[in-house]
Design a protein around this motif. Structure first.
Motif, PDB file in Angstrom:
ATOM      1  N   GLN A  14       0.843  -1.198   0.000  1.00 12.52           N
ATOM      2  CA  GLN A  14       0.000   0.000   0.000  1.00 12.52           C
ATOM      3  C   GLN A  14       0.883   1.253   0.000  1.00 12.52           C
ATOM      4  O   GLN A  14       1.739   1.418   0.866  1.00 12.52           O
ATOM      5  CB  GLN A  14      -0.904   0.012   1.225  1.00 12.52           C
ATOM      6  CG  GLN A  14      -1.636   1.323   1.407  1.00 12.52           C
ATOM      7  CD  GLN A  14      -2.994   1.134   2.042  1.00 12.52           C
ATOM      8  OE1 GLN A  14      -4.018   1.343   1.418  1.00 12.52           O
ATOM      9  NE2 GLN A  14      -3.013   0.719   3.287  1.00 12.52           N
ATOM     10  N   PRO A  15       0.670   2.162  -0.968  1.00 10.89           N
ATOM     11  CA  PRO A  15       1.525   3.352  -1.038  1.00 10.89           C
ATOM     12  C   PRO A  15       1.462   4.195   0.234  1.00 10.89           C
ATOM     13  O   PRO A  15       0.388   4.361   0.824  1.00 10.89           O
ATOM     14  CB  PRO A  15       0.936   4.140  -2.211  1.00 10.89           C
ATOM     15  CG  PRO A  15       0.196   3.138  -3.029  1.00 10.89           C
ATOM     16  CD  PRO A  15      -0.306   2.107  -2.066  1.00 10.89           C
ATOM     17  N   ALA A  16       2.617   4.718   0.633  1.00  6.86           N
ATOM     18  CA  ALA A  16       2.652   5.721   1.705  1.00  6.86           C
ATOM     19  C   ALA A  16       1.996   6.993   1.177  1.00  6.86           C
ATOM     20  O   ALA A  16       1.722   7.109  -0.024  1.00  6.86           O
ATOM     21  CB  ALA A  16       4.094   5.978   2.115  1.00  6.86           C
ATOM     22  N   ASP A  17       1.766   7.940   2.066  1.00 10.86           N
ATOM     23  CA  ASP A  17       1.056   9.174   1.706  1.00 10.86           C
ATOM     24  C   ASP A  17       2.009  10.095   0.929  1.00 10.86           C
ATOM     25  O   ASP A  17       2.533  11.078   1.448  1.00 10.86           O
ATOM     26  CB  ASP A  17       0.582   9.827   3.006  1.00 10.86           C
ATOM     27  CG  ASP A  17      -0.427  10.925   2.752  1.00 10.86           C
ATOM     28  OD1 ASP A  17      -0.585  11.330   1.577  1.00 10.86           O
ATOM     29  OD2 ASP A  17      -1.040  11.378   3.732  1.00 10.86           O
ATOM     30  N   MET A  18       2.251   9.757  -0.347  1.00  8.24           N
ATOM     31  CA  MET A  18       3.350  10.372  -1.090  1.00  8.24           C
ATOM     32  C   MET A  18       3.144  11.848  -1.408  1.00  8.24           C
ATOM     33  O   MET A  18       4.113  12.598  -1.498  1.00  8.24           O
ATOM     34  CB  MET A  18       3.647   9.589  -2.374  1.00  8.24           C
ATOM     35  CG  MET A  18       4.263   8.230  -2.132  1.00  8.24           C
ATOM     36  SD  MET A  18       5.635   8.194  -0.935  1.00  8.24           S
ATOM     37  CE  MET A  18       6.863   9.197  -1.747  1.00  8.24           C
ATOM     38  N   ASN A  19       1.898  12.286  -1.580  1.00 12.68           N
ATOM     39  CA  ASN A  19       1.707  13.707  -1.893  1.00 12.68           C
ATOM     40  C   ASN A  19       2.154  14.580  -0.723  1.00 12.68           C
ATOM     41  O   ASN A  19       2.882  15.551  -0.895  1.00 12.68           O
ATOM     42  CB  ASN A  19       0.258  13.983  -2.273  1.00 12.68           C
ATOM     43  CG  ASN A  19      -0.092  13.353  -3.614  1.00 12.68           C
ATOM     44  OD1 ASN A  19       0.809  13.016  -4.386  1.00 12.68           O
ATOM     45  ND2 ASN A  19      -1.366  13.170  -3.877  1.00 12.68           N
ATOM     46  N   GLU A  20       1.720  14.197   0.473  1.00 11.21           N
ATOM     47  CA  GLU A  20       2.083  14.986   1.641  1.00 11.21           C
ATOM     48  C   GLU A  20       3.579  14.858   1.960  1.00 11.21           C
ATOM     49  O   GLU A  20       4.233  15.847   2.302  1.00 11.21           O
ATOM     50  CB  GLU A  20       1.229  14.549   2.841  1.00 11.21           C
ATOM     51  CG  GLU A  20       1.087  15.658   3.860  1.00 11.21           C
ATOM     52  CD  GLU A  20       0.080  15.332   4.957  1.00 11.21           C
ATOM     53  OE1 GLU A  20      -0.897  14.591   4.666  1.00 11.21           O
ATOM     54  OE2 GLU A  20       0.276  15.798   6.085  1.00 11.21           O
ATOM     55  N   LEU A  21       4.118  13.670   1.805  1.00 13.37           N
ATOM     56  CA  LEU A  21       5.554  13.486   2.067  1.00 13.37           C
ATOM     57  C   LEU A  21       6.398  14.280   1.068  1.00 13.37           C
ATOM     58  O   LEU A  21       7.421  14.870   1.430  1.00 13.37           O
ATOM     59  CB  LEU A  21       5.922  11.996   2.012  1.00 13.37           C
ATOM     60  CG  LEU A  21       5.366  11.120   3.136  1.00 13.37           C
ATOM     61  CD1 LEU A  21       5.606   9.645   2.843  1.00 13.37           C
ATOM     62  CD2 LEU A  21       5.986  11.496   4.492  1.00 13.37           C
TER      63      LEU A  21
END
Ligand SMILES: *Cc1c(COP(=O)(O)O)cnc(C)c1O
Length: 411
Positions: A156-163
């Motif tokens: 499951q992808p990490a929260d990439m936009n916020e990171l």
């Protein structure tokens, strides 16, 4: 028939490709490696891909390419396979663990922003994020926060936009540990395309395999050139033999494994669809079990899950270890994914971590259970696992045990 933790999904095409590579007599690095790299880069949608000997070596080379070295700080998750953090230690960098979101099991992006701001501010504010052993030495030293290394946990992808936002604001490199998540998408975008670099892994329990193997992908041609040199004993492109421009490694992949990998990339959508179907069977079979376990949580931002493992979270009143022993007695494998990294003995000794330092990672570490999972499982096997689990829980759920004892006493 015992049910193993995982099995690779291989066809005659893989065998033929490996034999053909063997018969070509090239064996080392050649056309299969190039074709595998091109195929994987196209699948992920990224400019460059360099094949390497493992997911761990891909991560290690990303750290070196990012210029991360002695005493540098890198924000990462304590709830992961140990390699994502070990690669920092190889370069004498310091992992700054940030706790996870208990639902997605991925690093908590809001806490990452807080940690980056505090570490940038330094002094007293930075203290809270530094490992206990390093506090006195570093509390007043200027921070050398260099990067954030999120893991896409269990596919499951990490929260990439916020990171990515945090990384931009604080000028940090982003290295994605995508070793468990090939093909996964976050809000319609594939993992491996968010960071400065990403690592994929092809061990036999992953979604696709080369036996041992890995791939480092990047959109940056400078990083790609560095990584290609580093994996090949520090030789730059065009260097004559035995000319070594820098300290490098032998992290190369060979033709036989690349040939296997190329067929697996070509089949990757099929491989992922088969795994998703098995996950669907588990979800259905475990629906009546929600009084004592939580099935995997899929965030709305996860527009495509890449199922690496099927990991359930047991409620507090279930004795996980007793459950695992009963499953094993019925020939069913299971694993306590993951013991949190900060509590491994060498991390505790080196950094002074104690139980309680990262409560969510530790809580998940106590309660998570990975069930047998692969694309070649059939529905019958899923039902065998879930029935065995349900009957074991009747013996090892504290409230159920208490209720049974009470019933017996009433009789
Ligand atoms: C599998 C895995 C790796 C690396 O795996 P190798 O065994 O070195 O190929 C790294 N990080 C995570 C999270 C993994 O699951």
């Amino acid at each position: 028939m015992p049910i193993p933790m995982s099995s690779p999904d291989l066809t005659a095409a893989e065998s033929e490709a490996v034999v053909a590579a063997l018969q070509s007599r090239t064996l080392g690095s050649g056309p299969c490696v190039e074709a595998f790299e091109a195929g994987l880069a196209a699948y992920v949608g990224v400019g460059h891909a360099a094949a390497v000997s493992s997911g761990t070596s891909a991560l290690h080379l990303a750290i070196v390419a990012a210029g991360i070295g002695d005493g540098d700080l890198v924000i990462t998750s304590p709830f992961s396979f140990v390699a994502s953090s070990n690669v920092l230690l190889y370069e004498r960098a310091i992992p700054i663990f940030v706790d996870v979101d208990p639902l997605t099991k991925n690093i908590d992006a809001a806490l990452v922003e807080e940690a980056a701001s505090d570490l940038e501010a330094g002094g007293e504010r930075a203290r809270r994020w530094l490992p206990p052993c390093l506090q006195p030495a570093r509390a007043s030293a200027p921070s050398r926060l260099k990067a954030v290394l999120p893991i896409h946990c269990f596919g499951q992808p990490a929260d990439m936009n916020e990171l990515s936002e945090t990384a931009r604001a604080h000028r940090l490199a982003v290295i994605e540990d995508a070793c468990e998540a090939i093909g996964a998408e976050h809000e319609g975008r594939r993992v491996g395309t968010f960071g400065d670099a990403a690592a994929f892994a092809f061990y036999p329990n992953k979604q696709m395999t080369t036996g041992e193997g890995g791939m480092l992908v990047t959109a940056r041609s400078d990083w790609d050139a560095t990584v290609r040199s580093l994996r090949n004993q520090g030789r730059d492109a065009g260097d004559p033999p035995l000319m070594h421009a820098r300290l490098g490694y032998n992290y190369r992949l060979d033709e036989m494994r690349a040939a296997l990998g190329l067929v697996q990339v070509q089949r990757l959508d099929e491989l992922l669809a088969k795994r998703a179907r098995v996950a669907g069977w588990y979800e259905e079979a475990l629906a009546p079990c929600t009084p004592w376990l939580d099935p995997p949580f899929i965030a709305p931002s996860t527009t495509r899950m890449s199922w690496f493992a099927y990991v359930v979270t047991l409620h507090d009143d279930v004795d996980r270890d007793a459950l695992m022993r009963d499953l094993e007695a019925s020939g069913i494998a299971s694993r306590p994914y993951f013991p949190p990294i900060h509590l491994y003995p060498f991390y505790r000794r080196r950094f002074g971590y104690e139980p309680g330092d990262f409560p969510w990672a530790e809580d998940l570490g106590r309660r998570c259970l990975a069930l047998p999972f692969s694309g070649v499982m059939d529905e019958e096997q899923v039902n065998v696992v879930t029935s065995a689990l349900a009957s074991a829980v009747r013996r090892h759920r504290k409230s159920a045990v208490a209720a049974a004892v009470a019933t017996r006493q009433r009789r």
